[in-house]
Design a protein around this motif. Structure first.
Motif, PDB file in Angstrom:
ATOM      1  N   MET A   1       3.922  23.258  10.938  1.00  8.55           N
ATOM      2  CA  MET A   1       4.497  22.440   9.868  1.00  8.55           C
ATOM      3  C   MET A   1       5.146  21.169  10.455  1.00  8.55           C
ATOM      4  N   ALA A   2       4.915  20.019   9.796  1.00  9.71           N
ATOM      5  CA  ALA A   2       5.492  18.762  10.322  1.00  9.71           C
ATOM      6  C   ALA A   2       7.011  18.826  10.229  1.00  9.71           C
ATOM      7  N   LYS A   3       7.631  18.346  11.289  1.00 10.47           N
ATOM      8  CA  LYS A   3       9.096  18.352  11.321  1.00 10.47           C
ATOM      9  C   LYS A   3       9.653  17.172  10.534  1.00 10.47           C
ATOM     10  N   GLU A   4      10.846  17.355  10.002  1.00 13.06           N
ATOM     11  CA  GLU A   4      11.525  16.231   9.344  1.00 13.06           C
ATOM     12  C   GLU A   4      11.993  15.248  10.417  1.00 13.06           C
ATOM     13  N   LYS A   5      12.190  14.010  10.004  1.00 10.05           N
ATOM     14  CA  LYS A   5      12.623  12.976  10.952  1.00 10.05           C
ATOM     15  C   LYS A   5      14.151  12.972  11.071  1.00 10.05           C
ATOM     16  N   LEU A   6      14.642  12.943  12.293  1.00 11.37           N
ATOM     17  CA  LEU A   6      16.073  12.728  12.514  1.00 11.37           C
ATOM     18  C   LEU A   6      16.238  11.268  12.944  1.00 11.37           C
ATOM     19  N   ILE A   7      16.923  10.512  12.113  1.00  8.99           N
ATOM     20  CA  ILE A   7      17.071   9.072  12.375  1.00  8.99           C
ATOM     21  C   ILE A   7      18.124   8.858  13.465  1.00  8.99           C
ATOM     22  N   ILE A   8      17.752   8.087  14.476  1.00  3.82           N
ATOM     23  CA  ILE A   8      18.727   7.767  15.528  1.00  3.82           C
ATOM     24  C   ILE A   8      19.271   6.355  15.270  1.00  3.82           C
ATOM     25  N   PHE A   9      20.574   6.323  15.060  1.00  5.50           N
ATOM     26  CA  PHE A   9      21.305   5.089  14.749  1.00  5.50           C
ATOM     27  C   PHE A   9      22.161   4.792  15.973  1.00  5.50           C
ATOM     28  N   ASP A  10      21.823   3.724  16.666  1.00  4.75           N
ATOM     29  CA  ASP A  10      22.560   3.404  17.884  1.00  4.75           C
ATOM     30  C   ASP A  10      23.663   2.388  17.594  1.00  4.75           C
ATOM     31  N   THR A  11      24.884   2.731  17.993  1.00  3.54           N
ATOM     32  CA  THR A  11      26.006   1.819  17.754  1.00  3.54           C
ATOM     33  C   THR A  11      26.672   1.358  19.066  1.00  3.54           C
ATOM     34  N   THR A  12      25.848   1.356  20.147  1.00  4.67           N
ATOM     35  CA  THR A  12      26.368   0.892  21.448  1.00  4.67           C
ATOM     36  C   THR A  12      26.932  -0.537  21.339  1.00  4.67           C
ATOM     37  N   THR A 166      22.517   5.417   2.416  1.00  8.87           N
ATOM     38  CA  THR A 166      22.893   6.327   3.506  1.00  8.87           C
ATOM     39  C   THR A 166      24.386   6.582   3.388  1.00  8.87           C
ATOM     40  N   ILE A 167      24.772   7.848   3.458  1.00  9.10           N
ATOM     41  CA  ILE A 167      26.198   8.197   3.471  1.00  9.10           C
ATOM     42  C   ILE A 167      26.517   8.718   4.862  1.00  9.10           C
ATOM     43  N   ASN A 168      27.406   7.983   5.523  1.00 10.77           N
ATOM     44  CA  ASN A 168      27.765   8.347   6.893  1.00 10.77           C
ATOM     45  C   ASN A 168      29.151   8.984   6.896  1.00 10.77           C
ATOM     46  N   VAL A 169      29.240  10.171   7.476  1.00 12.59           N
ATOM     47  CA  VAL A 169      30.517  10.897   7.477  1.00 12.59           C
ATOM     48  C   VAL A 169      31.128  10.786   8.880  1.00 12.59           C
ATOM     49  N   PRO A 170      32.158   9.963   9.047  1.00  7.97           N
ATOM     50  CA  PRO A 170      32.708   9.793  10.387  1.00  7.97           C
ATOM     51  C   PRO A 170      33.850  10.770  10.687  1.00  7.97           C
ATOM     52  N   ASP A 171      33.812  11.314  11.882  1.00  7.63           N
ATOM     53  CA  ASP A 171      34.988  12.019  12.394  1.00  7.63           C
ATOM     54  C   ASP A 171      35.660  10.991  13.306  1.00  7.63           C
ATOM     55  N   THR A 172      36.351  10.071  12.671  1.00  9.13           N
ATOM     56  CA  THR A 172      36.848   8.866  13.327  1.00  9.13           C
ATOM     57  C   THR A 172      37.762   9.154  14.519  1.00  9.13           C
ATOM     58  N   VAL A 173      38.565  10.205  14.408  1.00  6.16           N
ATOM     59  CA  VAL A 173      39.524  10.471  15.491  1.00  6.16           C
ATOM     60  C   VAL A 173      39.124  11.695  16.322  1.00  6.16           C
ATOM     61  N   GLY A 174      37.908  12.173  16.141  1.00  7.56           N
ATOM     62  CA  GLY A 174      37.399  13.277  16.956  1.00  7.56           C
ATOM     63  C   GLY A 174      38.223  14.548  16.819  1.00  7.56           C
ATOM     64  N   TYR A 175      38.597  14.874  15.594  1.00  7.90           N
ATOM     65  CA  TYR A 175      39.554  15.953  15.342  1.00  7.90           C
ATOM     66  C   TYR A 175      38.876  17.274  14.969  1.00  7.90           C
ATOM     67  N   SER A 215      28.042  16.677  16.005  1.00  9.94           N
ATOM     68  CA  SER A 215      26.870  16.009  15.412  1.00  9.94           C
ATOM     69  C   SER A 215      25.735  17.013  15.228  1.00  9.94           C
ATOM     70  N   LEU A 216      25.517  17.842  16.248  1.00 16.04           N
ATOM     71  CA  LEU A 216      24.408  18.799  16.155  1.00 16.04           C
ATOM     72  C   LEU A 216      24.681  19.857  15.079  1.00 16.04           C
ATOM     73  N   ALA A 217      25.948  20.239  14.937  1.00 14.28           N
ATOM     74  CA  ALA A 217      26.290  21.201  13.874  1.00 14.28           C
ATOM     75  C   ALA A 217      25.967  20.582  12.513  1.00 14.28           C
ATOM     76  N   ALA A 223      22.280  16.975   7.994  1.00  9.13           N
ATOM     77  CA  ALA A 223      22.402  15.548   8.345  1.00  9.13           C
ATOM     78  C   ALA A 223      21.065  15.107   8.933  1.00  9.13           C
ATOM     79  N   ARG A 224      20.593  13.932   8.522  1.00  4.57           N
ATOM     80  CA  ARG A 224      19.304  13.451   9.022  1.00  4.57           C
ATOM     81  C   ARG A 224      19.415  12.086   9.684  1.00  4.57           C
ATOM     82  N   GLN A 225      20.644  11.690   9.953  1.00  4.45           N
ATOM     83  CA  GLN A 225      20.879  10.512  10.794  1.00  4.45           C
ATOM     84  C   GLN A 225      22.076  10.834  11.682  1.00  4.45           C
ATOM     85  N   VAL A 226      21.951  10.513  12.972  1.00  7.40           N
ATOM     86  CA  VAL A 226      23.097  10.671  13.874  1.00  7.40           C
ATOM     87  C   VAL A 226      23.433   9.305  14.456  1.00  7.40           C
TER      88      VAL A 226
END
Ligand code: KIV
Ligand code: ZN
Length: 514
Positions: A1-12, A166-175, A215-217, A223-226
């Motif tokens: 079965m074809a896998k779904e796409k995980l979008i890679i969003f680079d914010t370097t 796209t709805i991005n859920v940030p864990d801004t303070v890494g908590y 992110s992996l959790a 989630a389909r964008q990291v």
């Protein structure tokens, strides 16, 4: 079965650039953007256009040049930021506008001084302004990890209604912790009635060392964008590292129902490029891109790997772009061989002029170094690009350094200032110190040296040394780079590159510092 796409969003080039001292010039951003495109990153967040005119120009330049990746700019949820961002990205083949506003009680009350209803209204307004520029709109409720779940559901539902795709859920303070963060994504997707109308994205910070795990959790829960950065660069302890996310998903295809489109063989070149430009070294034991990531020290491990690689390796070094240091070119190699090897390692120079200049540089290097490896080629191209496109107020013409036991080392340099040759010399505690003092005796920059680091590009004593110099002046921090088989020359080049960067650059604001 074809896998779904995980979008890679680079914010370097946006969150990564918020690391102290990691600010990047337009030319540096273009170099990084080309490498990210080569790696097939889906979305490149190129910067925060409202921060300064320089940031605007950088984002716009990246938007003009990159064709295969979506180009995104960040904007606070106010009209001025959104319009500035829209103007910068609209020239892209695929433009995206990313707007955000804080939603946690502490941020709303203490930072924004706004009531929750005002925050929702402001988010909706920002998304409507954004939609005048593009249909590809991302919305982030900043500090979602510490926000009230009912309020998050409310604002996100309205954001999607207003046009966020796209709805991005940030864990801004890494908590947050992995189970909790994965659960948050699951709950939001289940409770928000129009949640299926948007792609779910996550943006995790690494304050507790959990950015990748969180992110992996989230990916496990739909989630389909990291959002991630090369080498995990980013505000404070950084962001989730791109190389770890990509390789975890790829290596554990038995677990994940999605995969990325990343060309993983471009990961190590990207890591080296970003580390060189920002002056942030990669720790040797860093997963995937650390120098020791594939080194087997103990006898038992070495024996196992020799018998069967997979006894101790879950992925191969080559698969992430570590070259086998094979001889690529030498003194007798011609222009065609040079050009085609560059092409094989993913570098296609834009003009014949650049190719000719790079080939000359290659010949000069081949006179000093018998074997030219892929890493040498990458460094050589970086040097040529610096030479061709960056501000060259100062340029190194020649250098003589002397050190002898019992004697004070000294250096004599000839440099061109706007094309006019000037001489300088100085003694120092070593030849590098002497060279820097000599340069300062004519540049009078008044800057302080924050960092001086040397890395060998390949192994062996004939390797080129790659030097990073970080200078600070009146609150501005710049990084200079230089490479040469002679590390005193490489150091002088790096110092001159930093001086050139100090010549011009406007002040900028941090998007999250409002
Ligand atoms: O960490 C954060 O919340 C951010 C947002 C702007 C996405 O960087
Ligand atoms: Zn962030």
């Amino acid at each position: 079965m074809a896998k779904e796409k995980l979008i890679i969003f680079d914010t370097t080039m946006r969150d990564g650039e918020q690391s102290p001292g990691a600010s990047m010039s337009k030319e540096e951003k273009l170099r990084i953007a080309r490498q990210l495109e080569r790696m097939r990153v889906d979305v490149i967040e190129a910067g925060f256009p409202a921060a300064s005119d320089g940031d605007f120009e950088s984002v716009q330049a990246v938007a003009r040049i990159i064709k295969d990746s979506t180009i995104c700019g960040l904007a606070r949820a106010n009209e001025k930021d959104v319009r500035r961002c829209g103007d910068a990205v609209r020239v892209a083949a695929r433009p995206r506008l990313h707007t955000f506003i804080a939603t946690s009680p502490i941020h709303m009350e203490k930072k924004l001084r706004m009531e929750p209803t005002q925050v929702v209204d402001q988010a909706v307004r920002a998304i409507r302004w954004a939609s005048e520029y593009t249909n590809d709109i991302e919305f982030s409720p900043e500090d979602a990890g510490r926000s009230d779940i009912d309020f998050l559901c409310r604002i996100i539902e309205q954001a999607i209604k207003a046009g966020a795709t796209t709805i991005n859920v940030p864990d801004t303070v890494g908590y947050t912790l992995p189970e909790q963060f994965g659960g948050l994504i699951k709950t939001l997707r289940e409770r928000i009635p129009n949640s299926d109308k948007a792609v779910w994205s996550v943006h995790c910070h690494n304050d507790l060392g959990l950015a990748v795990a969180n992110s992996l959790a989230a990916v496990m829960h739909g989630a389909r964008q990291v959002e991630c950065t090369i080498n995990g660069l980013g505000e404070r302890a950084g962001n989730a590292s791109l190389e770890e996310i990509v390789m975890a998903v790829r290596t554990r295809q038995d677990i994940f129902t999605c995969d990325t489109g990343i060309d993983a063989t471009q990961i190590v070149p990207a890591s080296k490029l970003v580390s060189g430009i920002t002056g942030y070294p990669v720790q040797p034991n860093k997963a995937v891109v650390g120098a020791n990531a594939f080194a087997h020290e103990s006898g038992i491990h070495q024996d196992g790997v020799l018998k069967h690689r997979e006894t101790y390796e879950i992925m191969s070094a080559e698969s992430v772009g570590w070259t086998t240091n094979r001889l690529t070119l030498g003194k007798l190699s011609g222009r065609n061989a040079f050009k085609s090897r560059l092409h094989e390692i993913g570098i296609d120079l834009e003009s014949e002029e650049l190719l000719n200049a790079a080939f000359k540089r290659f010949k000069d290097l081949a006179d000093k170094k018998r074997e030219i490896l892929d890493e040498d080629l990458q460094a050589l191209i970086t040097e040529e690009e610096i030479e061709q496109v960056e501000n060259q107020h100062w340029r190194l013409v020649s250098l003589t350094a002397h050190s002898e036991t019992g004697e004070m080392p000294y250096a004599k340099l000839v440099v061109a200032e706007d094309g006019k040759e000037r001489k300088c010399e100085s003694q120092g505690s070593g030849p590098v110190d002497a060279a820097f003092k000599a340069l300062e005796s004519i540049a009078h920059s008044g800057a302080s040296l924050l960092l001086y680091s040397v890395n060998n590009i390949t192994s062996g004593t004939d390797s080129q040394g790659e030097v990073t110099v970080r200078l600070s002046k009146e609150g501005r921090i710049v990084n200079g780079q230089g490479a040469d088989t002679d590390i005193v020359v490489a150091s002088a080049k790096a110092y001159i590159n930093a001086l050139n960067k100090l010549q011009s650059k406007p002040q900028r604001v941090n998007p999250q510092g409002m």
